[in-house]
Design an enzyme around this catalytic site. Structure first.
Site, mmCIF file in Angstrom:
data_model
loop_
_atom_site.group_PDB
_atom_site.id
_atom_site.type_symbol
_atom_site.label_atom_id
_atom_site.label_comp_id
_atom_site.label_asym_id
_atom_site.label_seq_id
_atom_site.Cartn_x
_atom_site.Cartn_y
_atom_site.Cartn_z
ATOM 1 N N ARG A 32 0.827 -1.218 0.000
ATOM 2 C CA ARG A 32 0.000 0.000 0.000
ATOM 3 C C ARG A 32 0.858 1.265 0.000
ATOM 4 O O ARG A 32 0.520 2.245 0.662
ATOM 5 C CB ARG A 32 -0.936 0.024 1.204
ATOM 6 C CG ARG A 32 -1.884 -1.147 1.256
ATOM 7 C CD ARG A 32 -3.241 -0.737 0.755
ATOM 8 N NE ARG A 32 -4.099 -1.914 0.703
ATOM 9 C CZ ARG A 32 -5.351 -1.929 1.112
ATOM 10 N NH1 ARG A 32 -5.887 -0.855 1.587
ATOM 11 N NH2 ARG A 32 -6.068 -3.010 0.998
ATOM 12 N N ARG A 36 -3.392 6.745 1.077
ATOM 13 C CA ARG A 36 -3.841 7.940 1.785
ATOM 14 C C ARG A 36 -2.865 8.541 2.776
ATOM 15 O O ARG A 36 -3.095 9.648 3.255
ATOM 16 C CB ARG A 36 -5.139 7.621 2.514
ATOM 17 C CG ARG A 36 -6.293 7.443 1.557
ATOM 18 C CD ARG A 36 -7.570 7.661 2.303
ATOM 19 N NE ARG A 36 -8.687 7.114 1.545
ATOM 20 C CZ ARG A 36 -9.907 7.025 2.027
ATOM 21 N NH1 ARG A 36 -10.159 7.424 3.256
ATOM 22 N NH2 ARG A 36 -10.874 6.543 1.299
ATOM 23 N N ARG A 45 -7.142 12.138 -4.751
ATOM 24 C CA ARG A 45 -8.371 11.471 -4.300
ATOM 25 C C ARG A 45 -9.464 12.462 -3.904
ATOM 26 O O ARG A 45 -10.641 12.113 -3.896
ATOM 27 C CB ARG A 45 -8.073 10.553 -3.106
ATOM 28 C CG ARG A 45 -7.805 9.125 -3.455
ATOM 29 C CD ARG A 45 -9.051 8.387 -3.975
ATOM 30 N NE ARG A 45 -9.818 7.779 -2.893
ATOM 31 C CZ ARG A 45 -11.049 8.111 -2.579
ATOM 32 N NH1 ARG A 45 -11.682 9.053 -3.241
ATOM 33 N NH2 ARG A 45 -11.677 7.487 -1.605
ATOM 34 N N ASP A 81 -6.868 -2.568 -7.613
ATOM 35 C CA ASP A 81 -7.347 -3.283 -6.433
ATOM 36 C C ASP A 81 -7.530 -4.751 -6.795
ATOM 37 O O ASP A 81 -7.741 -5.080 -7.958
ATOM 38 C CB ASP A 81 -8.681 -2.697 -5.947
ATOM 39 C CG ASP A 81 -9.008 -3.189 -4.547
ATOM 40 O OD1 ASP A 81 -8.442 -2.650 -3.585
ATOM 41 O OD2 ASP A 81 -9.791 -4.150 -4.419
ATOM 42 N N TYR A 156 -14.555 -12.057 -0.388
ATOM 43 C CA TYR A 156 -15.351 -10.857 -0.687
ATOM 44 C C TYR A 156 -16.609 -11.208 -1.472
ATOM 45 O O TYR A 156 -17.681 -10.658 -1.235
ATOM 46 C CB TYR A 156 -14.510 -9.836 -1.471
ATOM 47 C CG TYR A 156 -13.502 -9.125 -0.591
ATOM 48 C CD1 TYR A 156 -13.910 -8.140 0.296
ATOM 49 C CD2 TYR A 156 -12.158 -9.453 -0.636
ATOM 50 C CE1 TYR A 156 -12.993 -7.489 1.118
ATOM 51 C CE2 TYR A 156 -11.236 -8.809 0.178
ATOM 52 C CZ TYR A 156 -11.660 -7.830 1.057
ATOM 53 O OH TYR A 156 -10.769 -7.204 1.878
HETATM 54 O O1 1CP Z 1 0.363 0.798 -3.314
HETATM 55 C C1 1CP Z 1 -0.466 -0.113 -3.298
HETATM 56 O O2 1CP Z 1 -0.241 -1.204 -2.747
HETATM 57 C C2 1CP Z 1 -1.770 0.193 -3.944
HETATM 58 C C3 1CP Z 1 -2.480 -0.812 -4.742
HETATM 59 C C4 1CP Z 1 -3.478 -1.655 -3.957
HETATM 60 C C5 1CP Z 1 -3.362 -3.015 -3.691
HETATM 61 C C6 1CP Z 1 -2.158 -3.902 -3.971
HETATM 62 C C7 1CP Z 1 -4.746 -1.245 -3.473
HETATM 63 C C8 1CP Z 1 -5.309 0.112 -3.534
HETATM 64 N N1 1CP Z 1 -5.410 -2.338 -2.990
HETATM 65 C C9 1CP Z 1 -4.568 -3.427 -3.098
HETATM 66 C C10 1CP Z 1 -4.881 -4.806 -2.760
HETATM 67 C C11 1CP Z 1 -6.000 -5.098 -1.854
HETATM 68 N N2 1CP Z 1 -7.272 -4.578 -1.836
HETATM 69 C C12 1CP Z 1 -5.957 -6.127 -0.902
HETATM 70 C C13 1CP Z 1 -4.766 -7.042 -0.719
HETATM 71 C C14 1CP Z 1 -3.706 -6.404 0.091
HETATM 72 C C15 1CP Z 1 -4.006 -6.239 1.549
HETATM 73 O O3 1CP Z 1 -4.298 -7.252 2.208
HETATM 74 O O4 1CP Z 1 -3.883 -5.108 2.039
HETATM 75 C C16 1CP Z 1 -7.191 -6.192 -0.262
HETATM 76 C C17 1CP Z 1 -7.606 -7.119 0.860
HETATM 77 C C18 1CP Z 1 -8.030 -5.192 -0.852
HETATM 78 C C19 1CP Z 1 -9.442 -4.924 -0.532
HETATM 79 C C20 1CP Z 1 -9.629 -3.487 -0.227
HETATM 80 N N3 1CP Z 1 -9.686 -2.508 -1.171
HETATM 81 C C21 1CP Z 1 -9.705 -2.859 1.032
HETATM 82 C C22 1CP Z 1 -9.635 -3.608 2.347
HETATM 83 C C23 1CP Z 1 -10.763 -3.350 3.281
HETATM 84 C C24 1CP Z 1 -11.764 -4.403 3.554
HETATM 85 O O5 1CP Z 1 -12.886 -3.968 3.875
HETATM 86 O O6 1CP Z 1 -11.521 -5.612 3.481
HETATM 87 C C25 1CP Z 1 -9.829 -1.484 0.818
HETATM 88 C C26 1CP Z 1 -9.969 -0.382 1.830
HETATM 89 C C27 1CP Z 1 -9.805 -1.279 -0.590
HETATM 90 C C28 1CP Z 1 -9.829 0.010 -1.315
HETATM 91 C C29 1CP Z 1 -8.460 0.469 -1.671
HETATM 92 N N4 1CP Z 1 -7.607 -0.246 -2.494
HETATM 93 C C30 1CP Z 1 -6.432 0.464 -2.663
HETATM 94 C C31 1CP Z 1 -6.551 1.684 -1.910
HETATM 95 C C32 1CP Z 1 -5.495 2.768 -1.864
HETATM 96 C C33 1CP Z 1 -7.811 1.661 -1.297
HETATM 97 C C34 1CP Z 1 -8.387 2.769 -0.468
HETATM 98 C C35 1CP Z 1 -9.088 3.646 -1.451
HETATM 99 C C36 1CP Z 1 -9.237 5.053 -1.091
HETATM 100 O O7 1CP Z 1 -10.302 5.330 -0.495
HETATM 101 O O8 1CP Z 1 -8.406 5.913 -1.455
#
Ligand code: 1CP
Length: 350
Positions: A32, A36, A45, A81, A156
């Protein structure tokens, strides 16, 4: 910094470490890393929602580059994502802020109705982002493409959104093993095509996130999650790019994980890297595993924690420094700068 020198290896430190070959320094990137905690990410964003950001290649390229520019990371990770390719299977998707699926998958008929889409049709914007990044990124920061592991995507899709326990998804495994297996295989086959397309578009390594696999006991892991991820890795074997598998909270599963076929295994902070290395053997590289909350410590304590991770990884090649899971959104970016510089300095090998 550690670039250059006549004897600099042709391969980037990150790609060398993925292949368990000596690198000029221990490479570092963080899960990540685009997100943010960075003011430049929050600025973008504030103008577009997350889905738009992932679907607009110029913007996705920009946020992918932000941490590479700011910190000199040794790898970039595609901004997208794990749920992005699922839309093309015929599952409408929203983010609030985690993934939300309006109609969870709970029957074999719903599983049968899912498509295995052609990535060029389902996610052209992702592939365009990967292509553009190939032009923008320096050789010192290869691009990691990624996908979710079948079981984590299954969580999911069946649960319908994020959860601490994913009880509905796990209950489905026990109650409907055949439908579950079918869904896991379909997800594996879709993700093979998706990752293959990313590699063909220019990704230099591929990572498979199994974020929720730690919720499974060893028998359910061996019966459901592991065969699906193994199927995925076998399907990608013909590509000449390193594969990273991250079984989050999976330290008790590592004896099985060892046989998944990945070049690199990501380790969360619950298990010392020395123990992981012992189980995985010298031919599998490890990635990790600083506790993300260590970034909130005073600098001297942070340095001590970083040094401990490096010491646990030991002197053998094949360690990629990372956090044990994603960075917290309230982290001070200056702590990340300190982390990257410290890893580079301490691990310098001429
Ligand atoms: O730099 C990076 O790593 C960004 C790319 C990235 C990756 C590799 C994002 C952006 N998401 C992911 C993978 C991801 N998404 C995973 C696997 C990695 C981990 O375990 O952390 C998972 C479980 C998700 C699912 C997901 N998407 C969540 C988790 C919350 C939940 O309720 O289970 C969330 C919050 C997201 C949205 C998301 N994806 C990425 C970002 C930066 C965000 C937040 C978006 C925002 O509001 O700006």
């Amino acid at each position: 910094m550690s670039e250059g020198g006549d004897a600099a290896p042709a391969m980037s430190p990150f790609l060398a470490a993925c292949r368990c070959e000596p690198a000029a320094h221990t490479p570092v990137w963080i899960m990540r890393q685009a997100g943010r905690y960075l003011p430049e990410y929050r600025k973008i964003r504030s103008e577009v929602d997350f889905l738009t950001l992932t679907k607009t290649p110029d913007l996705a390229v920009e946020v992918t580059l932000q941490p590479v520019r700011r910190f000199g990371m040794d790898a970039a990770i595609l901004f997208s994502d794990i749920m992005t390719p699922v839309e093309g299977m015929g599952v409408p998707l929203d983010f609030a802020p985690g993934p939300v699926i309006e109609t969870p998958i709970r029957s074999v008929e719903q599983v049968d109705a899912l498509r295995i889409p052609d990535p060029e049709e389902g996610v052209p914007f992702v592939l365009e982002t990967v292509r553009l990044l190939g032009e923008e990124l320096p050789d010192s920061a290869p691009l990691i493409g990624f996908a979710g592991a079948p079981f984590t995507l299954f969580c999911y899709l069946v649960q319908g959104g994020g959860s601490k326990t994913f009880s509905e998804a796990k209950a489905f495994l026990f109650a409907e093993p055949e439908a579950s297996r079918k869904l896991l295989e379909k997800l594996a086959d879709t993700m093979v095509r998706y990752l293959e397309a990313q590699a063909l578009a220019g990704a230099k390594a591929l990572m498979i996130f199994d974020s929720w696999v730690g919720l499974l006991g060893p028998e359910q892991y061996r019966e459901f999650a592991f065969p699906a991820v193994r199927r995925m890795i076998e399907g990608l074997d013909h590509l000449d790019v390193p594969l990273i598998y991250f079984p989050n909270q999976g330290s008790t599963l590592l004896g099985t994980v060892r046989d998944c076929g990945a070049d690199v295994v990501g380790i969360d902070w619950r298990l010392p890297l020395a123990d992981a290395r012992k189980t995985l053997g010298p031919e599998i590289a490890v990635q990790g595993n600083l506790d993300p909350t260590a970034l909130f410590a005073p600098r001297d304590e942070l340095a001590r924690q970083i040094d401990r991770v490096l010491a646990d990884a030991g002197p053998a090649p094949g360690h990629i420094f990372n956090l044990g899971h994603g960075i917290e959104r309230t982290t001070d970016p200056d702590a990340v700068a300190f982390l990257v510089d410290h890893v580079h300095e301490v691990s310098q090998r001429g």
